[in-house]
Design a protein around this motif. Sequence first.
Motif, PDB file in Angstrom:
ATOM      1  N   GLY A 104      26.880 -58.430  16.450  1.00  0.00           N
ATOM      2  CA  GLY A 104      25.944 -59.542  16.484  1.00  0.00           C
ATOM      3  C   GLY A 104      25.610 -60.089  15.121  1.00  0.00           C
ATOM      4  O   GLY A 104      25.508 -61.287  14.924  1.00  0.00           O
ATOM      5  N   ASP A 105      25.487 -59.205  14.129  1.00  0.00           N
ATOM      6  CA  ASP A 105      25.065 -59.651  12.800  1.00  0.00           C
ATOM      7  C   ASP A 105      26.000 -59.204  11.686  1.00  0.00           C
ATOM      8  O   ASP A 105      25.718 -59.389  10.531  1.00  0.00           O
ATOM      9  N   GLY A 106      27.134 -58.609  12.032  1.00  0.00           N
ATOM     10  CA  GLY A 106      28.065 -58.131  11.017  1.00  0.00           C
ATOM     11  C   GLY A 106      27.710 -56.771  10.458  1.00  0.00           C
ATOM     12  O   GLY A 106      28.470 -56.178   9.714  1.00  0.00           O
ATOM     13  N   GLN A 107      26.545 -56.242  10.796  1.00  0.00           N
ATOM     14  CA  GLN A 107      26.102 -54.941  10.305  1.00  0.00           C
ATOM     15  C   GLN A 107      26.132 -53.872  11.391  1.00  0.00           C
ATOM     16  O   GLN A 107      26.416 -52.720  11.128  1.00  0.00           O
ATOM     17  N   LYS A 108      25.810 -54.259  12.603  1.00  0.00           N
ATOM     18  CA  LYS A 108      25.764 -53.323  13.722  1.00  0.00           C
ATOM     19  C   LYS A 108      26.906 -53.637  14.682  1.00  0.00           C
ATOM     20  O   LYS A 108      27.215 -54.794  14.923  1.00  0.00           O
ATOM     21  N   PHE A 109      27.516 -52.582  15.209  1.00  0.00           N
ATOM     22  CA  PHE A 109      28.571 -52.757  16.197  1.00  0.00           C
ATOM     23  C   PHE A 109      28.120 -52.137  17.505  1.00  0.00           C
ATOM     24  O   PHE A 109      27.538 -51.064  17.522  1.00  0.00           O
ATOM     25  N   TYR A 110      28.392 -52.828  18.593  1.00  0.00           N
ATOM     26  CA  TYR A 110      28.021 -52.343  19.908  1.00  0.00           C
ATOM     27  C   TYR A 110      29.285 -51.970  20.666  1.00  0.00           C
ATOM     28  O   TYR A 110      30.152 -52.811  20.907  1.00  0.00           O
ATOM     29  N   VAL A 111      29.407 -50.696  21.010  1.00  0.00           N
ATOM     30  CA  VAL A 111      30.596 -50.190  21.695  1.00  0.00           C
ATOM     31  C   VAL A 111      30.176 -49.186  22.763  1.00  0.00           C
ATOM     32  O   VAL A 111      29.052 -48.681  22.747  1.00  0.00           O
TER      33      VAL A 111
END
Length: 136
Positions: A109-116
């Motif tokens: 979403g923001d380039g810092q957090k990844f959702y997997v």
Amino acid sequence: RAQGDHPEGIAGSRSVLLATALTARPVEKRKRINSILTYYVCTHKDCGWSGSTRERHSRSRPNCVYTPCAMWVKPGEEKPAAVAAFLKRCTATQRELGLAPDGARPVSGDGQKFYVTVPVGLSPGESFTIQTDLKS
């Protein structure tokens, strides 16, 4: 510099070359033949949007709060078929949460957090690799 350091003939020819370079027709851009394209897909079960930029998702589906997943499309590959195959790889939980299928680039979403989603078969404390670009 002293006036005698640059003879008039050399300075004059440099000016002509510079003027010619600035007024010459621009070279046409080369067409990319073998590049892989990034295409975006909203995997949420109620959306199903796909397109070339995430911003278009926001404009065309303002009520969808999910971030589209990035997928790669090979040259000549039909995008609707590639999107259908991408969505088919998603589990029911991934479709419910709008997440990328296993092995795909994660949603950021923001380039810092990844959702997997954690791959099936892993226990707490085990690690797994997240592919974020083509070089990985």
